[in-house]
Write a protein that holds these residues in place. Sequence first.
Motif, PDB file in Angstrom:
ATOM      1  N   ALA A 144       0.827  -1.209   0.000  1.00 53.69           N
ATOM      2  CA  ALA A 144       0.000   0.000   0.000  1.00 53.69           C
ATOM      3  C   ALA A 144       0.860   1.257   0.000  1.00 53.69           C
ATOM      4  O   ALA A 144       0.584   2.227  -0.706  1.00 53.69           O
ATOM      5  CB  ALA A 144      -0.941  -0.004   1.204  1.00 53.69           C
ATOM      6  N   ALA A 145       1.947   1.226   0.830  1.00 60.48           N
ATOM      7  CA  ALA A 145       2.838   2.386   0.869  1.00 60.48           C
ATOM      8  C   ALA A 145       3.516   2.599  -0.474  1.00 60.48           C
ATOM      9  O   ALA A 145       3.652   3.738  -0.947  1.00 60.48           O
ATOM     10  CB  ALA A 145       3.885   2.198   1.976  1.00 60.48           C
ATOM     11  N   ALA A 146       3.955   1.476  -1.093  1.00 60.56           N
ATOM     12  CA  ALA A 146       4.592   1.602  -2.406  1.00 60.56           C
ATOM     13  C   ALA A 146       3.607   2.135  -3.439  1.00 60.56           C
ATOM     14  O   ALA A 146       3.947   3.006  -4.256  1.00 60.56           O
ATOM     15  CB  ALA A 146       5.148   0.250  -2.839  1.00 60.56           C
ATOM     16  N   VAL A 199       3.963   5.542  -5.459  1.00 61.56           N
ATOM     17  CA  VAL A 199       3.895   5.589  -6.924  1.00 61.56           C
ATOM     18  C   VAL A 199       2.798   6.546  -7.379  1.00 61.56           C
ATOM     19  O   VAL A 199       2.984   7.355  -8.297  1.00 61.56           O
ATOM     20  CB  VAL A 199       3.669   4.178  -7.493  1.00 61.56           C
ATOM     21  CG1 VAL A 199       3.384   4.247  -8.986  1.00 61.56           C
ATOM     22  CG2 VAL A 199       4.876   3.295  -7.230  1.00 61.56           C
ATOM     23  N   SER A 200       1.624   6.442  -6.710  1.00 66.30           N
ATOM     24  CA  SER A 200       0.515   7.334  -7.070  1.00 66.30           C
ATOM     25  C   SER A 200       0.879   8.794  -6.835  1.00 66.30           C
ATOM     26  O   SER A 200       0.593   9.665  -7.674  1.00 66.30           O
ATOM     27  CB  SER A 200      -0.727   6.954  -6.258  1.00 66.30           C
ATOM     28  OG  SER A 200      -1.125   5.634  -6.533  1.00 66.30           O
ATOM     29  N   ALA A 207       3.905  10.043  -6.759  1.00 69.82           N
ATOM     30  CA  ALA A 207       4.906  10.441  -7.752  1.00 69.82           C
ATOM     31  C   ALA A 207       4.249  10.701  -9.107  1.00 69.82           C
ATOM     32  O   ALA A 207       4.573  11.691  -9.788  1.00 69.82           O
ATOM     33  CB  ALA A 207       5.974   9.359  -7.879  1.00 69.82           C
ATOM     34  N   GLU A 208       3.325   9.805  -9.484  1.00 67.77           N
ATOM     35  CA  GLU A 208       2.636  10.006 -10.765  1.00 67.77           C
ATOM     36  C   GLU A 208       1.804  11.279 -10.748  1.00 67.77           C
ATOM     37  O   GLU A 208       1.792  12.048 -11.722  1.00 67.77           O
ATOM     38  CB  GLU A 208       1.753   8.796 -11.059  1.00 67.77           C
ATOM     39  CG  GLU A 208       2.534   7.525 -11.371  1.00 67.77           C
ATOM     40  CD  GLU A 208       1.619   6.346 -11.604  1.00 67.77           C
ATOM     41  OE1 GLU A 208       0.402   6.493 -11.340  1.00 67.77           O
ATOM     42  OE2 GLU A 208       2.102   5.286 -12.034  1.00 67.77           O
ATOM     43  N   ALA A 209       1.098  11.505  -9.614  1.00 71.35           N
ATOM     44  CA  ALA A 209       0.291  12.719  -9.509  1.00 71.35           C
ATOM     45  C   ALA A 209       1.175  13.966  -9.562  1.00 71.35           C
ATOM     46  O   ALA A 209       0.841  14.961 -10.219  1.00 71.35           O
ATOM     47  CB  ALA A 209      -0.528  12.704  -8.221  1.00 71.35           C
ATOM     48  N   LYS A 210       2.319  13.879  -8.862  1.00 68.48           N
ATOM     49  CA  LYS A 210       3.237  15.015  -8.865  1.00 68.48           C
ATOM     50  C   LYS A 210       3.780  15.258 -10.265  1.00 68.48           C
ATOM     51  O   LYS A 210       3.884  16.413 -10.718  1.00 68.48           O
ATOM     52  CB  LYS A 210       4.373  14.758  -7.890  1.00 68.48           C
ATOM     53  CG  LYS A 210       5.310  15.931  -7.700  1.00 68.48           C
ATOM     54  CD  LYS A 210       6.348  15.623  -6.645  1.00 68.48           C
ATOM     55  CE  LYS A 210       7.291  16.817  -6.442  1.00 68.48           C
ATOM     56  NZ  LYS A 210       8.318  16.512  -5.411  1.00 68.48           N
ATOM     57  N   ALA A 211       4.154  14.152 -10.935  1.00 65.73           N
ATOM     58  CA  ALA A 211       4.670  14.287 -12.294  1.00 65.73           C
ATOM     59  C   ALA A 211       3.602  14.857 -13.231  1.00 65.73           C
ATOM     60  O   ALA A 211       3.889  15.733 -14.070  1.00 65.73           O
ATOM     61  CB  ALA A 211       5.161  12.939 -12.810  1.00 65.73           C
ATOM     62  N   GLU A 212       2.370  14.342 -13.103  1.00 67.28           N
ATOM     63  CA  GLU A 212       1.283  14.858 -13.934  1.00 67.28           C
ATOM     64  C   GLU A 212       1.017  16.333 -13.649  1.00 67.28           C
ATOM     65  O   GLU A 212       0.793  17.123 -14.574  1.00 67.28           O
ATOM     66  CB  GLU A 212       0.021  14.043 -13.683  1.00 67.28           C
ATOM     67  CG  GLU A 212       0.098  12.608 -14.215  1.00 67.28           C
ATOM     68  CD  GLU A 212      -1.148  11.820 -13.894  1.00 67.28           C
ATOM     69  OE1 GLU A 212      -2.045  12.391 -13.228  1.00 67.28           O
ATOM     70  OE2 GLU A 212      -1.240  10.658 -14.311  1.00 67.28           O
ATOM     71  N   LYS A 213       1.067  16.684 -12.357  1.00 68.10           N
ATOM     72  CA  LYS A 213       0.834  18.079 -11.992  1.00 68.10           C
ATOM     73  C   LYS A 213       1.928  18.976 -12.561  1.00 68.10           C
ATOM     74  O   LYS A 213       1.653  20.071 -13.084  1.00 68.10           O
ATOM     75  CB  LYS A 213       0.778  18.212 -10.470  1.00 68.10           C
ATOM     76  CG  LYS A 213       0.426  19.600  -9.985  1.00 68.10           C
ATOM     77  CD  LYS A 213       0.314  19.628  -8.475  1.00 68.10           C
ATOM     78  CE  LYS A 213      -0.049  21.030  -7.974  1.00 68.10           C
ATOM     79  NZ  LYS A 213      -0.158  21.065  -6.491  1.00 68.10           N
TER      80      LYS A 213
END
Length: 346
Positions: free
Chosen positions: A167-169, A173-174, A176-182
Amino acid sequence: MASNRPAPTAPFVPSQRQPETYGYGGYRTDEGPWEEWNPTEESLAPVRGRHRVAKQRGGGLARSSTVLGVGVIAAVGAGGMASANTGKPPVSISLPDLPSSVGTLLGEDGGHKATQTALSSVTTTAATDADSSSSSDAGEALRSRIIAQAEQQQTQIDVKASAKAVAAADKAVSDAEAKAEKAAAAKAADAKDKAEAAEKQKTEQQRLAELAKQYTLPVVSYTITGTFGQAGSMWASGYHTGLDFAAPTGTLIKAVHSGTVTEAGWAGSYGYRTIITLDDGTELWFCHQSSIGVKVGQKVATGDVIGRVGATGNVTGPHLHLEVHPNGQATAIDPMTWLRGKGLNP
């Protein structure tokens, strides 16, 4: 230890002998005659093991052996019955140690007691072994149960820890993906804004370029000596209401944009003044002229000469005082800003 007194010897009478066969099926000459033996400390052989029996001579061995055999059979039977009654698997039966001098004769009473002792020892040993086996089985079962519970709990802990780590991983990942998308969205938006700004600037520059073709500065060679909003007692309103272009007297003054002359003449502190009203209603005031070159009602185009620089009215030197009044209102606005909005840069 005192010796027993010798017993009186009974006379031997062959005719009085009892026909004892001792299991041999008939009388044997090597079984008698018997005589009473009184053992002493010196005549007794040391006995090993846990059982002490009286010493006999002659054929008593057969009788004692028979009694002992019956006792062993009974003990074995009792052990088997005990195993059958308890419902547990058969246990090994340990016979008590027999003395090394097994040939020592047992008397009738002594053989019975020995048999009882053997039975008691065998039964006790069997019961002890059965209890030990039962206790061992119960302990092993408890140990296995505890180990199984511990393994189950450890498995549950490992599963929870694994799920938590997953869950932590996933969250990392989520995030990081959200940050990258943002970041990507922000970068794209910034690029879009820059592109739009550049396009808008380009469009504005094109518009101003087009307007610049329609507008022009009132004088060609000049120096800005006064700006809009300057405070001072020399102005009736308390601050400067226009933009001053200092130039030598007689310098040509041109129409900034096409329009109609709505006023041309003396205006008190403004000296000689010409007002041109543009098509959108904006009034441009040209003040302190030394001479006026147009008449009221005259149509002028951009760049037409309308007069000359002078020092008439309330001035300290020759210059053109330009004011801008939107829609003909009494309050003036900054001529510098208005000229720049038309693509001009005073």
